[in-house]
Design an enzyme around this catalytic site. Sequence first.
Site, short mmCIF file in Angstrom:
data_model
loop_
_atom_site.label_atom_id
_atom_site.label_comp_id
_atom_site.label_asym_id
_atom_site.label_seq_id
_atom_site.Cartn_x
_atom_site.Cartn_y
_atom_site.Cartn_z
N CYS A 194 0.51 -0.99 0.34
CA CYS A 194 0.13 0.08 -0.05
C CYS A 194 1.09 1.14 0.12
O CYS A 194 0.48 2.32 -0.16
CB CYS A 194 -1.23 0.15 0.64
SG CYS A 194 -1.99 -1.88 1.23
N HIS B 242 -3.91 7.35 2.63
CA HIS B 242 -3.57 5.70 2.40
C HIS B 242 -5.73 5.43 2.74
O HIS B 242 -5.31 5.39 3.52
CB HIS B 242 -3.00 4.68 2.00
CG HIS B 242 -3.91 3.21 2.43
ND1 HIS B 242 -3.70 2.73 0.62
CD2 HIS B 242 -3.55 1.60 3.46
CE1 HIS B 242 -4.15 2.03 1.14
NE2 HIS B 242 -3.90 1.17 2.15
N ASN C 268 -10.18 -0.66 -0.57
CA ASN C 268 -9.07 -0.18 -0.58
C ASN C 268 -7.90 -0.78 -1.38
O ASN C 268 -8.54 -1.77 -1.68
CB ASN C 268 -8.55 -1.06 0.79
CG ASN C 268 -7.13 -1.02 1.36
OD1 ASN C 268 -5.70 -0.66 0.21
ND2 ASN C 268 -6.17 -1.22 1.79
#
Length: 324
Positions: free
Chosen positions: A112, A251, A281
């Site tokens: 990520c 994020h 996500n």
Amino acid sequence: MNSAILGTGSYVPTRVLTNADLERMVDTSDTWIVERTGIRERRLVAPGQACSDLALQAAQRALLAANVKACDIDLILLATCTGDAPLPSTACLLQHQLGATRAAACDISAACCGFVYALSIADAYIKTGMRHVLVVASEVMSAITDWTDRNTCVLFGDGAGAVVLGQGSQHSGILSTHLHANGRLPEMIHVPGGGSREPASKEVLDNKRCFIKMKGNETFKIAVKSMEEAAHEAADANGVAMADIDVFIPHQANMRILKAVSQRLGLGQEKLMINLDKFGNTSAASIPLALDEAVLSQKVQKGQLVLLAAFGAGLTWASALVRW
Ligand code: COA
């Protein structure tokens, strides 16, 4: 001279998977997903659509916004953990599809945090004389998701984001980047099979070892602390007070994580960029996807201070401060 973000772009596949759809697949509910994660829907690739296909769309949009031709790109960095195949790099496939014949190309693997890692590398190259670097983050998380595991399948989505970096000025552009890693806790978020440790086999597939596994609760706590730390590091390195940050783009992992981090930083909700309700996500793609939306909707304006902070598997965490 700082390097500047000359243009942004993003792309998400058209297929929408709602929480109601997930209710029909696993033992979950729209109420649980919204309350615990803030996610309402996510996008999934069409059959046959792969990482480079999403990357191509996002990259073309970023090049258009930057007014830079593909043949003028010197380097392509593609952040992903879900490339088209183990070999060759997805960046090379993208290089060909774009017609960026002069560009060197490689993938960046930092989960990520991939986009902020790639941005940091691109920044270093621009500062040492390179003219244009294309940074793309593209993920097909649906390919490594176990669609029978309610602990993870409600969280992830597919998408891509891109930026074109070029020469900026002394007072604007990328002011700093900070990167961190701690490899002591690889099992927090991992895909155990399918690599050289457990090569692809019937057993790996039968035991679902080629799908993402995550210790959600422990990860949650570390994510909040790490993103807070990385955000402070960015502000401190530039002598900037947290109150001076105009837009915070973390994020997009979980609404509760985003709210907890921004609250600890003393950043009001109006400064927080959130789009995970629509996309879930998307791993490395989440920050450039949110950044592009913020730019297009004019939430980010010229002269503003934009703070990026990421956290992910590895474990990795990172931040960047940008004067737009
Ligand atoms: N629907 C309904 N119930 C679910 C569920 C789902 N989709 N997923 C888990 N549950 C259940 C669990 O089984 C557990 O039940 P139990 O108490 O009977 O054992 C209960 O909900 C609570 O589970 P827990 O894991 O403690 O929930 P949580 O509040 O921590 O939320 C996450 C789970 C995954 C949403 C949350 O931990 C999270 O977002 N973590 C961070 C993940 C992340 O961002 N990772 C990537 C970083 S890049």
